[in-house]
Design a protein around this motif. Sequence first.
Motif, short mmCIF file in Angstrom:
data_model
loop_
_atom_site.label_atom_id
_atom_site.label_comp_id
_atom_site.label_asym_id
_atom_site.label_seq_id
_atom_site.Cartn_x
_atom_site.Cartn_y
_atom_site.Cartn_z
N ARG A 71 0.80 -1.29 -0.01
CA ARG A 71 0.01 0.07 -0.09
C ARG A 71 1.02 1.23 0.17
NH1 ARG A 71 -3.41 1.43 5.43
NH2 ARG A 71 -4.66 -0.63 4.79
N LYS A 72 2.16 1.23 0.79
CA LYS A 72 2.83 2.49 1.02
C LYS A 72 3.52 2.66 -0.39
CE LYS A 72 6.29 4.45 3.92
NZ LYS A 72 6.95 4.36 5.21
N ASN A 73 3.66 1.65 -1.07
CA ASN A 73 4.43 1.56 -2.51
C ASN A 73 3.36 1.82 -3.59
OD1 ASN A 73 7.65 1.57 -2.12
ND2 ASN A 73 6.66 0.25 -0.79
N GLU A 74 2.05 2.15 -3.47
CA GLU A 74 1.00 2.15 -4.38
C GLU A 74 1.21 1.00 -5.34
OE1 GLU A 74 1.46 6.19 -6.23
OE2 GLU A 74 1.45 7.12 -3.88
N VAL A 75 1.02 -0.23 -4.75
CA VAL A 75 0.81 -1.39 -5.55
C VAL A 75 -0.44 -2.05 -4.93
CG1 VAL A 75 1.83 -3.73 -6.27
CG2 VAL A 75 3.27 -1.72 -5.91
N SER A 76 -1.39 -2.38 -5.86
CA SER A 76 -2.61 -2.67 -5.30
C SER A 76 -2.52 -4.49 -4.92
CB SER A 76 -3.79 -2.72 -6.39
OG SER A 76 -4.01 -1.44 -6.72
N PHE A 77 -3.19 -4.91 -3.90
CA PHE A 77 -3.15 -6.33 -3.52
C PHE A 77 -4.24 -6.48 -2.99
CE2 PHE A 77 -2.43 -4.01 0.35
CZ PHE A 77 -3.14 -4.76 1.42
N LYS A 78 -4.72 -7.84 -2.73
CA LYS A 78 -5.95 -8.43 -2.12
C LYS A 78 -5.43 -9.65 -1.09
CE LYS A 78 -9.76 -6.55 -5.01
NZ LYS A 78 -10.33 -5.95 -3.99
N ILE A 79 -5.71 -9.70 0.15
CA ILE A 79 -5.66 -10.81 0.93
C ILE A 79 -6.99 -11.63 0.46
CG2 ILE A 79 -5.58 -11.90 3.11
CD1 ILE A 79 -4.29 -9.21 4.15
N VAL A 80 -6.68 -13.02 0.14
CA VAL A 80 -7.67 -13.86 -0.49
C VAL A 80 -7.97 -14.95 0.54
CG1 VAL A 80 -8.33 -15.62 -2.30
CG2 VAL A 80 -6.91 -13.40 -2.96
N THR A 81 -9.08 -14.95 1.10
CA THR A 81 -9.57 -15.87 1.77
C THR A 81 -10.69 -16.77 1.41
OG1 THR A 81 -11.26 -14.63 3.18
CG2 THR A 81 -8.85 -14.58 3.77
N ARG A 82 -10.78 -18.05 1.88
CA ARG A 82 -11.70 -19.06 1.48
C ARG A 82 -12.75 -19.28 2.45
NH1 ARG A 82 -9.91 -25.07 0.07
NH2 ARG A 82 -9.00 -25.49 2.38
N THR A 83 -12.55 -19.21 3.43
CA THR A 83 -13.31 -19.60 4.87
C THR A 83 -14.45 -18.73 5.13
OG1 THR A 83 -11.41 -20.63 5.79
CG2 THR A 83 -13.31 -20.41 7.17
#
Length: 644
Positions: free
Chosen positions: A28-40
């Motif tokens: 986030r600080k380096n302005e790169v998009s991400f998502k934590i993926v969960t399945r439960t």
Amino acid sequence: MYFFVNERVAEQGSGIEHAQVQRGLLFRKNEVSFKIVTRTYTQTGHRDILAWNINDAELINLFDYYAQTEYVPEHPVHAQDVDWGGRTPAILEPDEKNPEVTMVWEDNEKTKFMGRIHTDAKHDNIVTFTEVFEHFGNLYKVDFYDTRGFVSKTQYIDPDGTPNTNVYLDRDGRPVIEEFLRKKPLRTSEINLRRRKFFEAEGQRKANAELNGTEFKEGKFEAPKEETFVTGYRLIKPNGFTYMIDSFDELTKTFLDDLNNDFFSEKTPNVFISDRTSAAGDGMVNMSQPAYKALHLHNLHASDTRDVMTTDANNNYEYDLINNNRFNAIISATNKQRRDVNKRYKSNATGFTIPVGVVPQAIRDLDRVPMNERDPHSVLMIVRRAPDKRINAVTEALMIANREHPGLNAHLDVYGYFDGSNNNQTNRDLLKLFEDFKLDKPTMLDDQDKPTDDITKARRLESDVVTLHNYITDRDELYRIHRSHQVYALASIMEGFNISMMEAMANGEPAISTDVNYGPNDLIIHGKNGYLTRWAPQGQENLFVKEMADRFYEVFSSDKKLQDLSDQAYDLSKRFYEETVWDAWKALIDDANKQWPELYKQHYDLPRYGVAYKGEMDTQYQMGQRANEVTWRGPKSVKYFKRN
């Protein structure tokens, strides 16, 4: 998009969750998009992530994804707000036995029982689930409420009280996933296994009774005739297509494939990082469309830390390591592990060394705390309170040091969530130590922090030499705890890194640890920012506890040495500053971008149209529909994909 794949992110997480979140905040600080993926499935997921400083845009859950409930304003539901489907309650009154339960009747005479409302007293008494009874007084369904204020799951119950179907819903109450449950008779081998487990538990109960000084009453094994199991799933996608799916792992594979399609881009790759292999496994290895796939080793890759080259693989990584050539990258937290993995598996995947921990700017901005301003002779552990962390070995080392050097009065504080593995083995081992050293028995506290003499109910311990504390979620409070202690300790069976030790050193605590692969023997530079003692397998702690005791006395008996070690702990933590770790991630990002043109050639076009909601033709769910989504600015920057 960068996807960090896990089972779930609970409010009280383990090292993997800490690693994911620290990585996410760095992205986030380096302005790169991400998502934590969960399945439960979880009702509390969007509330839990707030404790981690993660927002809705940075989390994507399997059930939220198909229900289109990723971004939902919070409208908590209380007892008086429950919708009973056309039935109107006449009386709502608290259950005398449980203040978190409200009893509901349809008439003033209380002859027509409608159900029970269960609430969460710790969170403004919001509704957690309701039990709904039909006119003949039988429970026929249970509605589970998301903390944001809607029914996200309904469980239907057979007349005999057995659940038969779990239905996961969108906000309008339409099914998106159905999980079918059935009963089957147990085979003889299954009954024998349960019989063995029963008698093992009986032996543990007997040992607890002897320890508590209470009478042991032997139980009787009764073989169950049937058990409930999942037979399959029905998935209804937003484009209206319906799929019958055999297993949760296959459902996970479908989810990962759909994510990859949704965020697909010709210009840049989707990068999937398997942080918890149980959540990814086959689904990530066998994706239908190309993506850049990375296996992240958070722990020892082998089953024995003494022989990492020939012993069986760590069962958590076995499937992925067998299929290592189907990954594009394998990430290790230390150079030592990266070299060992490369040597053992000779994988075509690129090996990267990327620390799982990051020293945040919030720690660096704090003033250094001298040793003479901290609690004297204080030792800290921040670990899962489980047998493999060997809290008892560190405690024994301090007991030896205190006994051999009267007046030392060293004390250990342990913070972390309770793990009752092997029938509260951690607590039982500690109580046995107090008995062996002829020390006063510690005070045991239950989950309500009330004194108890029953070890099976003990969740915390208090004594002059060791105190077991609850899990700490507040990061500022955690840093304060670090900065009030002088030494950090560890004696784990195995490690992959150790974020808590890294944070301890960044807060000026030198460390004393067994020489365990990997992490502690990389974080500790022997004699500079701490000391390594001999490592020994479980059950042979006597081979190192005396050496550890001597090290504790050595550092606590010399103010100069203790301060020198602290200064070095501060200085050597620069290895894990944000800019240094980000440089390591940039190497992987560059590799993914470099490989993508060739990987992209392997993709195929999806069918453009499908029958959508209400039979209309829909082009909304095409490949790449969310390719331009930006998450690091928060939910407001994300386009909401929701039908009116």
